[in-house]
Design an enzyme around this catalytic site. Sequence first.
Site, PDB file in Angstrom:
ATOM      1  N   THR A   1      -0.086  13.502  22.303  1.00 40.60           N
ATOM      2  CA  THR A   1       1.254  14.409  21.906  1.00 40.60           C
ATOM      3  C   THR A   1       0.967  15.245  21.035  1.00 40.60           C
ATOM      4  O   THR A   1       1.698  16.261  20.930  1.00 40.60           O
ATOM      5  CB  THR A   1       2.421  13.187  21.613  1.00 40.60           C
ATOM      6  OG1 THR A   1       2.203  12.123  22.384  1.00 40.60           O
ATOM      7  CG2 THR A   1       3.745  13.860  21.400  1.00 40.60           C
ATOM      8  N   GLY A   2       0.012  15.090  20.202  1.00 36.24           N
ATOM      9  CA  GLY A   2       0.013  16.055  18.730  1.00 36.24           C
ATOM     10  C   GLY A   2      -0.556  17.219  19.342  1.00 36.24           C
ATOM     11  O   GLY A   2      -0.542  18.297  18.944  1.00 36.24           O
TER      12      GLY A   2
ATOM     13  N   GLU B   1      -3.034  14.053  12.888  1.00 36.82           N
ATOM     14  CA  GLU B   1      -4.024  13.098  12.639  1.00 36.82           C
ATOM     15  C   GLU B   1      -3.795  12.493  14.011  1.00 36.82           C
ATOM     16  O   GLU B   1      -2.967  11.750  14.332  1.00 36.82           O
ATOM     17  CB  GLU B   1      -3.867  12.074  11.716  1.00 36.82           C
ATOM     18  CG  GLU B   1      -5.062  11.140  11.683  1.00 36.82           C
ATOM     19  CD  GLU B   1      -4.550   9.885  11.051  1.00 36.82           C
ATOM     20  OE1 GLU B   1      -3.480   9.594  10.273  1.00 36.82           O
ATOM     21  OE2 GLU B   1      -4.962   8.675  11.395  1.00 36.82           O
TER      22      GLU B   1
ATOM     23  N   ASP C   1      11.072  17.511  22.066  1.00 40.28           N
ATOM     24  CA  ASP C   1      10.716  18.844  21.831  1.00 40.28           C
ATOM     25  C   ASP C   1      11.656  19.527  20.909  1.00 40.28           C
ATOM     26  O   ASP C   1      11.398  20.578  20.462  1.00 40.28           O
ATOM     27  CB  ASP C   1      10.858  19.442  23.152  1.00 40.28           C
ATOM     28  CG  ASP C   1       9.384  19.157  23.995  1.00 40.28           C
ATOM     29  OD1 ASP C   1       8.394  18.583  23.528  1.00 40.28           O
ATOM     30  OD2 ASP C   1       9.313  19.572  25.051  1.00 40.28           O
TER      31      ASP C   1
ATOM     32  N   ASN D   1       1.519   2.510  14.592  1.00 40.97           N
ATOM     33  CA  ASN D   1       0.527   1.317  14.150  1.00 40.97           C
ATOM     34  C   ASN D   1       0.998   1.072  12.678  1.00 40.97           C
ATOM     35  O   ASN D   1       0.677   0.253  11.944  1.00 40.97           O
ATOM     36  CB  ASN D   1      -0.889   1.474  14.300  1.00 40.97           C
ATOM     37  CG  ASN D   1      -1.523   2.857  14.007  1.00 40.97           C
ATOM     38  OD1 ASN D   1      -0.484   3.566  13.719  1.00 40.97           O
ATOM     39  ND2 ASN D   1      -2.642   3.195  14.271  1.00 40.97           N
ATOM     40  N   TYR D   2       1.283   2.264  11.884  1.00 38.13           N
ATOM     41  CA  TYR D   2       1.706   2.436  10.592  1.00 38.13           C
ATOM     42  C   TYR D   2       2.998   3.050  10.262  1.00 38.13           C
ATOM     43  O   TYR D   2       2.852   4.074   9.887  1.00 38.13           O
ATOM     44  CB  TYR D   2       0.528   3.239   9.819  1.00 38.13           C
ATOM     45  CG  TYR D   2      -0.877   2.407   9.278  1.00 38.13           C
ATOM     46  CD1 TYR D   2      -0.782   1.181   8.354  1.00 38.13           C
ATOM     47  CD2 TYR D   2      -1.874   2.661  10.364  1.00 38.13           C
ATOM     48  CE1 TYR D   2      -2.202   0.743   8.316  1.00 38.13           C
ATOM     49  CE2 TYR D   2      -3.303   1.912   9.898  1.00 38.13           C
ATOM     50  CZ  TYR D   2      -3.127   0.866   8.983  1.00 38.13           C
ATOM     51  OH  TYR D   2      -4.489   0.294   8.842  1.00 38.13           O
TER      52      TYR D   2
ATOM     53  N   ARG E   1       0.946  -0.918  -0.117  1.00 33.90           N
ATOM     54  CA  ARG E   1       0.006   0.040  -0.065  1.00 33.90           C
ATOM     55  C   ARG E   1       1.048   1.264   0.057  1.00 33.90           C
ATOM     56  O   ARG E   1       0.471   2.225  -0.565  1.00 33.90           O
ATOM     57  CB  ARG E   1      -0.924   0.230   1.351  1.00 33.90           C
ATOM     58  CG  ARG E   1      -1.751   0.969   1.457  1.00 33.90           C
ATOM     59  CD  ARG E   1      -2.543   1.034   2.629  1.00 33.90           C
ATOM     60  NE  ARG E   1      -3.447   2.338   3.226  1.00 33.90           N
ATOM     61  CZ  ARG E   1      -4.037   2.315   4.146  1.00 33.90           C
ATOM     62  NH1 ARG E   1      -4.001   1.281   5.123  1.00 33.90           N
ATOM     63  NH2 ARG E   1      -5.019   3.414   4.298  1.00 33.90           N
TER      64      ARG E   1
ATOM     65  N   ARG F   1      -6.174   0.886  15.565  1.00 37.24           N
ATOM     66  CA  ARG F   1      -6.239   1.932  14.643  1.00 37.24           C
ATOM     67  C   ARG F   1      -7.045   3.144  15.094  1.00 37.24           C
ATOM     68  O   ARG F   1      -8.127   2.762  15.599  1.00 37.24           O
ATOM     69  CB  ARG F   1      -6.903   1.266  13.293  1.00 37.24           C
ATOM     70  CG  ARG F   1      -6.279   0.277  12.640  1.00 37.24           C
ATOM     71  CD  ARG F   1      -7.297  -0.743  11.798  1.00 37.24           C
ATOM     72  NE  ARG F   1      -7.835  -0.020  10.922  1.00 37.24           N
ATOM     73  CZ  ARG F   1      -9.031   0.211  10.669  1.00 37.24           C
ATOM     74  NH1 ARG F   1      -9.817  -0.333  11.596  1.00 37.24           N
ATOM     75  NH2 ARG F   1      -9.586   0.911   9.597  1.00 37.24           N
ATOM     76  N   CYS F   2      -6.507   4.431  14.374  1.00 37.27           N
ATOM     77  CA  CYS F   2      -7.504   5.607  14.967  1.00 37.27           C
ATOM     78  C   CYS F   2      -8.792   5.576  14.476  1.00 37.27           C
ATOM     79  O   CYS F   2      -9.609   6.147  14.835  1.00 37.27           O
ATOM     80  CB  CYS F   2      -6.547   6.769  14.628  1.00 37.27           C
ATOM     81  SG  CYS F   2      -6.497   6.650  12.701  1.00 37.27           S
ATOM     82  N   THR F   3      -8.968   4.857  13.213  1.00 37.50           N
ATOM     83  CA  THR F   3     -10.216   4.721  12.681  1.00 37.50           C
ATOM     84  C   THR F   3     -11.150   3.608  13.075  1.00 37.50           C
ATOM     85  O   THR F   3     -12.094   3.232  12.391  1.00 37.50           O
ATOM     86  CB  THR F   3     -10.143   4.818  10.993  1.00 37.50           C
ATOM     87  OG1 THR F   3      -9.087   3.816  10.714  1.00 37.50           O
ATOM     88  CG2 THR F   3      -9.780   6.011  10.727  1.00 37.50           C
TER      89      THR F   3
ATOM     90  N   GLY G   1      -0.626  10.664  15.403  1.00 41.26           N
ATOM     91  CA  GLY G   1      -0.364   9.836  16.767  1.00 41.26           C
ATOM     92  C   GLY G   1      -1.720  10.394  17.661  1.00 41.26           C
ATOM     93  O   GLY G   1      -2.649  10.763  17.431  1.00 41.26           O
TER      94      GLY G   1
HETATM   95  O1  G3H Z   1      -4.384   4.821  12.669  1.00 43.80           O
HETATM   96  C1  G3H Z   1      -4.764   5.446  11.993  1.00 43.80           C
HETATM   97  C2  G3H Z   1      -4.684   5.338  10.353  1.00 43.80           C
HETATM   98  O2  G3H Z   1      -4.574   6.278   9.823  1.00 43.80           O
HETATM   99  C3  G3H Z   1      -5.820   4.316  10.132  1.00 43.80           C
HETATM  100  O3  G3H Z   1      -5.606   3.952   8.723  1.00 43.80           O
HETATM  101  O4  G3H Z   1      -8.180   3.236   8.412  1.00 43.80           O
HETATM  102  O5  G3H Z   1      -6.169   2.598   6.759  1.00 43.80           O
HETATM  103  O6  G3H Z   1      -6.431   1.753   9.089  1.00 43.80           O
HETATM  104  P1  G3H Z   1      -6.838   2.711   8.067  1.00 43.80           P
END
Ligand code: G3H
Length: 493
Positions: free
Chosen positions: A252-253, A268, A234, A158-159, A105, A301-303, A249
Site C-alpha cells: 500500500t505504501g 517503511e 485515498d 503488527n505494532y 517500549r 515483523r518487517c525485520t 506497512g
Molecule cells: O514490522 C516492522 C517493525 O518496524 C519491526 O520492528 O524489529 O522492533 O520488531 P522490530
Amino acid sequence: EGDVYKYYSEGEWKVSSSGKTVSIVNPTTRKTQFKVQACNQEEVNKIVESAKAAQKSWAKTPLWKRAELLHKAAAVLKEHKKPIAECLVKEIAKPAKDAVTEAVRSGDLVSYCAEEGVRILGEGKFLVSDSFPGNERTKYCLTSKIPLGVVLAIPPFNYPVNLAVSKIAPALIAGNSLCSSPHPGKDMTLENASLGLPIQGAVAALHMVHCFHLAGFPKGLISCVTGKGSEIGDFLTMHPGVNCISFTGGDTGVAISKKAGMIPLQMELGGKDACIILEDADLDLAASNIVKGGFSYSGQRCTAVKVVLVMESVADELVKKVNETLAKLTVGPPEDDCDITPVVTESSANFIEGLVMDAKQKGATFCQEYKRQGNLIWPLLLDNVRPDMRIAWEEPFGPVLPVIRINSVEEGIRHCNASNFGLQGCVFTRDINKAILISDAMETGTVQINSAPARGPDHFPFQGLKDSGIGSQGVTNSINMMTKIKTTVINLP
Ligand code: G3H
C-alpha cells in the site's frame, strides 16, 4: 457482539454521523471482538481543519513545554500498559508479554523523543558569506528547524501502538499536529490502494491516543480517525491539508507514494531479510538468532529473518540446531503467552499456506509437518529451497522460514541483492573483516553482524532500500524529517 469504540476528533470522542461501524475480528477466536466508527470524508475534513488550526499555536508553544507534555504522555502510556496490552492480545494475537513490552517500549520512545527534540531543535546554525568564493563578509545566515504542519501517521497492524508513537512523538516535539489512522495488514490492500481502514490494532491505537488526551494536549492537535479504506483511504492520503505522510506497512505504501502530493514521505515497507551463515560462524548463536529473528511474533515483523543462506558445508549442522530450538517453541493462544500465535487474518494464513504448498510442489524439504488450525500455523523450516520457489523471494509474514544452501558467499550476496526489498540483513561469522565486506556488499538499509535483524534500539537509524522504503526513521531522523530548514539572512550595509 463486540464493544463499540468512538473516534477521536477535536479533543473529543465521537460517534460517526455515518451511523456505521467496522468490525475487528479476533485472530484467535475469529469472531468480532470490537467495532470502530466508519468515519466519512466530511469527518476527515473536520479533523484536518482542526489539526491545521491547532498546529499554529502549538508551533509557538515553547519547546520545553512541548517536551513536558510528551513526558507526561509517556508516563500515562506506561501506566496504561495493561489495557493496551489486552487489546493487542485480542486484536492482533500478540503474545501477552510482548504486548506489555510494546506499550512500555512506546512510553520510552516518547520520552526519548522529548529529550532528543529539546537537544536537536534547540540549536541552529550560523553561517557567514565570505567562505563562498566572490563574497565579502556582508551576509550572516541564521538557520532553524520549523514544523511541516499536519502529519498523517499510519501505523501497521503488527505494532499499532509502538509504530504510531514513533511517528506521533517526533511530529509533536517538532511542532506539528497529527492525524493518525490505523491501516490494514499487508494482505488487506484494497483495489486502488485505498486503506482498508481499520483493522486489528485500531482499538489499541485508540487507547494510546487516549493517553495523549489524558496528558492534556490542546484540542485538535491529535486525532484518530477510523473507517473503511474505500471511503476515506485515498481521501486521507491525498488530502491537500496533509503536509507529510509517515507510513509503515506493505505494498500500500508504494501506491500511496505514487499518489501523494509534493510532500515529504517516510515509508517503511516490506522486507525479505537474509541471514548469511559462513563456515566459521558460531552455529549455536546463529541458530538461536534465526529462531528469534524468524519466529518472534510468528514471523509478522518487517525485520524478521525471511531467508537463511547457509554455506553447504555447515548447513546440516545448522538446520539440526535450528530444528532443535524450534521444537521448544510453544504454539497456542496469545493469552497463554505462547511463542507462536494465530496470524492476523484468515487471508494472511491462506497466503502463507499458498507459499508452503508451492514449495512442497517444487520439492523443498519439510523439516516439520505442515500444520494449521484456523489462523494458527505451526512453525516450519523449509530446507533445500531453490530460487524457483515463491518463498525464496516473497515474504510470508508468518512462522515459515526457507533455507537456501549456498556454495559461496558471493552466491548469498547475489541472492540477497536480487530481491526487490532491501530492509535489513545479517551475517554470522567470526571474521570481522569478512563481515564488514559482506555488509558493504549487501544492498540493505542495515546489516547486523552476529545478530538477527531488528529496528531497535529505537534511536538507531532505520531505513530500507529499494521497495523497502523511503527516508530513514529512528528518533533523531524522524524529528529531522518532520521539519524544514528555515533561514534568515542579515545583510550588512
Ligand atoms: O514490522 C516492522 C517493525 O518496524 C519491526 O520492528 O524489529 O522492533 O520488531 P522490530
